[in-house]
Design a protein around this motif. Structure first.
Motif, PDB file in Angstrom:
ATOM      1  N   TRP A   1       0.831  -1.208   0.000  1.00 38.62           N
ATOM      2  CA  TRP A   1       0.000   0.000   0.000  1.00 38.62           C
ATOM      3  C   TRP A   1       0.862   1.253   0.000  1.00 38.62           C
ATOM      4  O   TRP A   1       0.598   2.204  -0.732  1.00 38.62           O
ATOM      5  N   MET A   2       1.909   1.247   0.807  1.00 40.46           N
ATOM      6  CA  MET A   2       2.805   2.409   0.836  1.00 40.46           C
ATOM      7  C   MET A   2       3.487   2.611  -0.512  1.00 40.46           C
ATOM      8  O   MET A   2       3.596   3.739  -1.012  1.00 40.46           O
ATOM      9  N   GLY A   3       3.953   1.519  -1.118  1.00 35.73           N
ATOM     10  CA  GLY A   3       4.673   1.633  -2.373  1.00 35.73           C
ATOM     11  C   GLY A   3       3.785   2.001  -3.547  1.00 35.73           C
ATOM     12  O   GLY A   3       4.193   2.767  -4.426  1.00 35.73           O
ATOM     13  N   THR A   4       2.546   1.478  -3.563  1.00 38.55           N
ATOM     14  CA  THR A   4       1.654   1.672  -4.708  1.00 38.55           C
ATOM     15  C   THR A   4       0.729   2.872  -4.531  1.00 38.55           C
ATOM     16  O   THR A   4       0.753   3.816  -5.321  1.00 38.55           O
ATOM     17  N   GLU A   5      -0.101   2.834  -3.496  1.00 36.46           N
ATOM     18  CA  GLU A   5      -1.112   3.884  -3.339  1.00 36.46           C
ATOM     19  C   GLU A   5      -0.558   5.185  -2.773  1.00 36.46           C
ATOM     20  O   GLU A   5      -0.943   6.275  -3.213  1.00 36.46           O
ATOM     21  N   VAL A   6       0.338   5.104  -1.787  1.00 34.05           N
ATOM     22  CA  VAL A   6       0.827   6.330  -1.144  1.00 34.05           C
ATOM     23  C   VAL A   6       1.934   6.972  -1.982  1.00 34.05           C
ATOM     24  O   VAL A   6       1.902   8.174  -2.269  1.00 34.05           O
ATOM     25  N   TYR A   7       2.922   6.178  -2.404  1.00 32.96           N
ATOM     26  CA  TYR A   7       4.048   6.722  -3.168  1.00 32.96           C
ATOM     27  C   TYR A   7       3.766   6.769  -4.673  1.00 32.96           C
ATOM     28  O   TYR A   7       4.418   7.517  -5.396  1.00 32.96           O
ATOM     29  N   GLY A   8       2.840   5.955  -5.153  1.00 32.59           N
ATOM     30  CA  GLY A   8       2.506   5.961  -6.565  1.00 32.59           C
ATOM     31  C   GLY A   8       3.465   5.194  -7.446  1.00 32.59           C
ATOM     32  O   GLY A   8       3.484   5.388  -8.665  1.00 32.59           O
ATOM     33  N   GLY A   9       4.258   4.298  -6.880  1.00 31.90           N
ATOM     34  CA  GLY A   9       5.178   3.501  -7.674  1.00 31.90           C
ATOM     35  C   GLY A   9       4.500   2.283  -8.265  1.00 31.90           C
ATOM     36  O   GLY A   9       3.313   2.027  -8.040  1.00 31.90           O
ATOM     37  N   LYS A  10       5.256   1.539  -9.044  1.00 33.93           N
ATOM     38  CA  LYS A  10       4.733   0.338  -9.693  1.00 33.93           C
ATOM     39  C   LYS A  10       5.761  -0.774  -9.598  1.00 33.93           C
ATOM     40  O   LYS A  10       6.963  -0.538  -9.719  1.00 33.93           O
TER      41      LYS A  10
ATOM     42  N   LYS B   1      -6.543   8.765  -1.458  1.00 32.06           N
ATOM     43  CA  LYS B   1      -7.163   9.759  -2.340  1.00 32.06           C
ATOM     44  C   LYS B   1      -6.399  11.080  -2.313  1.00 32.06           C
ATOM     45  O   LYS B   1      -6.247  11.741  -3.358  1.00 32.06           O
ATOM     46  N   ILE B   2      -5.916  11.481  -1.151  1.00 34.81           N
ATOM     47  CA  ILE B   2      -5.124  12.713  -1.055  1.00 34.81           C
ATOM     48  C   ILE B   2      -3.826  12.562  -1.836  1.00 34.81           C
ATOM     49  O   ILE B   2      -3.395  13.480  -2.550  1.00 34.81           O
ATOM     50  N   ALA B   3      -3.175  11.401  -1.706  1.00 37.61           N
ATOM     51  CA  ALA B   3      -1.922  11.160  -2.432  1.00 37.61           C
ATOM     52  C   ALA B   3      -2.156  11.153  -3.941  1.00 37.61           C
ATOM     53  O   ALA B   3      -1.357  11.707  -4.709  1.00 37.61           O
ATOM     54  N   GLU B   4      -3.260  10.544  -4.400  1.00 35.13           N
ATOM     55  CA  GLU B   4      -3.571  10.525  -5.828  1.00 35.13           C
ATOM     56  C   GLU B   4      -3.833  11.934  -6.351  1.00 35.13           C
ATOM     57  O   GLU B   4      -3.381  12.299  -7.454  1.00 35.13           O
TER      58      GLU B   4
ATOM     59  N   TRP C   1      -2.629  14.686  -5.153  1.00 36.79           N
ATOM     60  CA  TRP C   1      -1.350  15.408  -5.170  1.00 36.79           C
ATOM     61  C   TRP C   1      -0.533  15.042  -6.407  1.00 36.79           C
ATOM     62  O   TRP C   1       0.043  15.909  -7.058  1.00 36.79           O
ATOM     63  N   ARG C   2      -0.523  13.767  -6.777  1.00 33.43           N
ATOM     64  CA  ARG C   2       0.229  13.343  -7.962  1.00 33.43           C
ATOM     65  C   ARG C   2      -0.391  13.883  -9.252  1.00 33.43           C
ATOM     66  O   ARG C   2       0.319  14.262 -10.186  1.00 33.43           O
ATOM     67  N   GLN C   3      -1.718  13.923  -9.311  1.00 31.87           N
ATOM     68  CA  GLN C   3      -2.373  14.486 -10.491  1.00 31.87           C
ATOM     69  C   GLN C   3      -2.063  15.974 -10.646  1.00 31.87           C
ATOM     70  O   GLN C   3      -1.880  16.472 -11.765  1.00 31.87           O
ATOM     71  N   HIS C   4      -1.969  16.662  -9.537  1.00 32.95           N
ATOM     72  CA  HIS C   4      -1.694  18.100  -9.567  1.00 32.95           C
ATOM     73  C   HIS C   4      -0.261  18.380  -9.996  1.00 32.95           C
ATOM     74  O   HIS C   4       0.012  19.397 -10.646  1.00 32.95           O
TER      75      HIS C   4
ATOM     76  N   HIS D   1       8.591  11.682  -4.361  1.00 30.22           N
ATOM     77  CA  HIS D   1       8.065  11.203  -3.089  1.00 30.22           C
ATOM     78  C   HIS D   1       6.912  12.093  -2.632  1.00 30.22           C
ATOM     79  O   HIS D   1       6.908  13.297  -2.901  1.00 30.22           O
ATOM     80  N   PRO D   2       5.926  11.541  -1.949  1.00 25.05           N
ATOM     81  CA  PRO D   2       4.824  12.364  -1.454  1.00 25.05           C
ATOM     82  C   PRO D   2       5.329  13.379  -0.436  1.00 25.05           C
ATOM     83  O   PRO D   2       6.372  13.164   0.204  1.00 25.05           O
ATOM     84  N   PRO D   3       4.612  14.482  -0.257  1.00 22.14           N
ATOM     85  CA  PRO D   3       5.047  15.497   0.701  1.00 22.14           C
ATOM     86  C   PRO D   3       4.987  14.974   2.134  1.00 22.14           C
ATOM     87  O   PRO D   3       4.349  13.946   2.409  1.00 22.14           O
ATOM     88  N   PRO D   4       5.622  15.665   3.079  1.00 19.80           N
ATOM     89  CA  PRO D   4       5.694  15.171   4.466  1.00 19.80           C
ATOM     90  C   PRO D   4       4.333  14.931   5.110  1.00 19.80           C
ATOM     91  O   PRO D   4       4.203  14.004   5.918  1.00 19.80           O
ATOM     92  N   ASN D   5       3.324  15.747   4.771  1.00 18.12           N
ATOM     93  CA  ASN D   5       2.025  15.550   5.430  1.00 18.12           C
ATOM     94  C   ASN D   5       1.370  14.231   5.013  1.00 18.12           C
ATOM     95  O   ASN D   5       0.756  13.545   5.843  1.00 18.12           O
ATOM     96  N   ILE D   6       1.527  13.834   3.744  1.00 24.18           N
ATOM     97  CA  ILE D   6       0.958  12.557   3.295  1.00 24.18           C
ATOM     98  C   ILE D   6       1.748  11.390   3.875  1.00 24.18           C
ATOM     99  O   ILE D   6       1.177  10.424   4.412  1.00 24.18           O
ATOM    100  N   LYS D   7       3.075  11.459   3.755  1.00 24.60           N
ATOM    101  CA  LYS D   7       3.900  10.384   4.320  1.00 24.60           C
ATOM    102  C   LYS D   7       3.712  10.301   5.825  1.00 24.60           C
ATOM    103  O   LYS D   7       3.603   9.202   6.394  1.00 24.60           O
TER     104      LYS D   7
END
Length: 493
Positions: A287-296, A365-368, A370-373, A380-386
């Protein structure tokens, strides 16, 4: 450990500590399984939907192996004792299994796997064989280790609580070491031979972690079985015990027939509780690698690197979780008194579990968004998401401490008059843990795929189960006697 009419006295504390230290080696490997193996198996080409099925070996082995090993170790007449032969064999097979898992890619490559193909069937086969051996041998090792501690305590309740406390302590030590090793990305530099043509940096780190696990486990096991002796079970005592006890299957059937209403409710609450836990146990770092960080897992080099960074951040979260778990375990007794009893405490922390699992949807959803924006160039996601994701890991240490203690204490109390004994009652309770794990392993992959892939559907299922478990704990679970000790045991797999 009794021979004839001789009543053994409790062993000195140093013997208990020495045997309990084996838990650090066991839990070190278990922490690596939780934090690294689901992502690792996907790098072998196993789809996310099928990764959960591999975890079926854990509950199946727990359902079958632990009761059988425990039953036979009670009756073992080896000159080395009842428990030590099983502990030594279990540690040996764990080491073999860990080697097969860590070096699966290398062995598969030498056996004919192509480096260019995304799926590596020979490596997958070696991994699955090693993983099944690992879970079988873990159960073979953990059950006799707990029984050995009970033997050393010689039915002294204070000494038993002390032994369980040390076992829990070393479980926390193993967790912290395992998650810390999993979160360090340059561990392979200590063992440079681990990085090969078939094994990249992530794979080399995994091999390095398992190499350390083998060293720690063998060290603590050899020290324990050589320094702490046990009296062999005499043939006469074994014959007397056999005359007074039903066969193994008969004992299990009799135990279920004799269960009272409080124990059945406890089994139901425990079952729902573990349905809530297992999705997170299986997919937390993914979950951290895929949904939060957006990696594959399967993408370009940058996406794979981002995924690996997320997995290591998840391992860091699990280390934080273990620290909170250890600190919370020390505060369970006063917390239970303040809240109004252990069942209320269990119910409240299940609502914390429910909220944490539900919050994974919001964080994702917040992480997604942020990546779209910020466009397609992933960072890497910003400190508040991580920080929010790591906070979920940390908060989950509170209900986990309760899950690892209260159900086992209540099982001992509820079954004390059933004639089955503590070992068998905990074996029955273990069934309400492994059966939910099999259920989650089977349904989580198809469930995730049915809703578009990812880990969130399984987490939502866990959140619902946690809420129901909390309600039942508060409203339906009978209030136990005031003298219940929360340190009666710790959970395994």
């Amino acid at each position: 450990m009794e021979n004839g009419d001789i009543i053994p006295s409790p062993s000195p504390i140093w013997k208990i500590v020495t045997v309990a230290a084996i838990a650090a080696g066991i839990q070190f490997g278990w922490a690596l399984q939780l934090s690294l193996l689901t992502p690792y198996v996907q790098t072998l080409g196993v789809p996310h939907a099928w990764a959960a099925f591999i975890w079926l070996c854990g509950p199946i082995s727990g359902l079958l192996v632990q009761p059988i090993v425990g039953y036979n170790s009670d009756r073992c007449t080896s000159r080395f004792g009842r428990r030590r032969p099983f502990i030594a064999a279990g540690a040996t097979f764990v080491s073999i299994a860990v080697f097969l898992i860590g070096f699966a890619k290398d062995i598969g490559h030498h056996a004919g796997d192509s480096l260019e193909q995304p799926t590596k069937p020979r490596a997958v086969a070696i991994f699955v064989v090693g993983f099944w051996i690992l879970d079988v041998s873990n159960n073979m090792l953990q059950g006799p280790c707990r029984a050995f501690l009970a033997d050393l305590s010689a039915n002294d309740h204070k000494k038993m609580r002390t032994a369980n406390g040390w076992f829990s302590f070393f479980m926390a030590v193993g967790n912290v070491l395992g998650y810390a090793a999993g979160s360090y990305s340059h561990l392979y530099k200590i063992f440079p031979f681990t990085r090969t043509k078939a094994c990249d940096v992530y794979c080399a780190n995994l091999k390095s972690c398992f190499t350390i696990d083998i060293m720690i486990l063998l060290l603590v096991t050899v020290i324990a079985i050589t320094m702490v002796k046990e009296d062999p079970l005499t043939k006469q005592v074994e014959d007397e015990e056999t005359k007074t006890q039903a066969p193994f299957v008969g004992e299990i059937v009799a135990a279920f027939k004799s269960l009272k209403k409080p124990m059945w409710i406890l089994l139901l609450v425990t079952c729902l509780n573990w349905i809530a836990w297992f999705p997170f146990f299986l997919f937390d770092t993914d979950w951290m690698g895929t949904e939060v960080y957006g990696g594959k897992v399967k993408g370009n080099a940058h996406e794979i690197k981002i995924y690996g960074d997320g997995v290591r951040a998840g391992a860091l979260g699990l280390m934080i979780n273990s620290i909170i778990l250890g600190l919370t375990s020390l505060a369970l007794e006063p917390l239970g008194r303040v809240i109004g009893g252990v069942k209320n405490l269990w119910g409240i922390v299940n609502f914390i579990l429910c909220a944490c699992l539900a919050s994974t949807v919001l964080i994702t959803k917040i992480a997604e968004a942020w990546r779209q924006h910020h466009g397609p160039n992933l960072t890497h996601p910003p400190p508040n998401i991580k920080g929010g994701a790591l906070a979920v890991f940390g908060l989950l240490g509170i209900p986990l401490a309760v899950t690892f203690s209260i159900p086992f204490a209540l099982a001992s109390i509820y079954c004390s008059n059933a004639g089955a004994g503590q070992g068998l009652s905990l074996g029955v309770l273990n069934m309400s843990i492994v059966i939910p794990q099999m259920f989650v392993s089977v349904v989580s992959g198809p469930l995730d795929e049915a809703f578009g892939g990812g880990n969130l559907p399984a987490f939502v299922l866990g959140s619902i189960a946690a809420a129901i478990s909390g309600l039942l704990a508060i409203l339906a679970l009978p209030k136990p006697p005031k003298q219940v000790s929360l340190s009666a045991g710790m959970g395994g797999h």
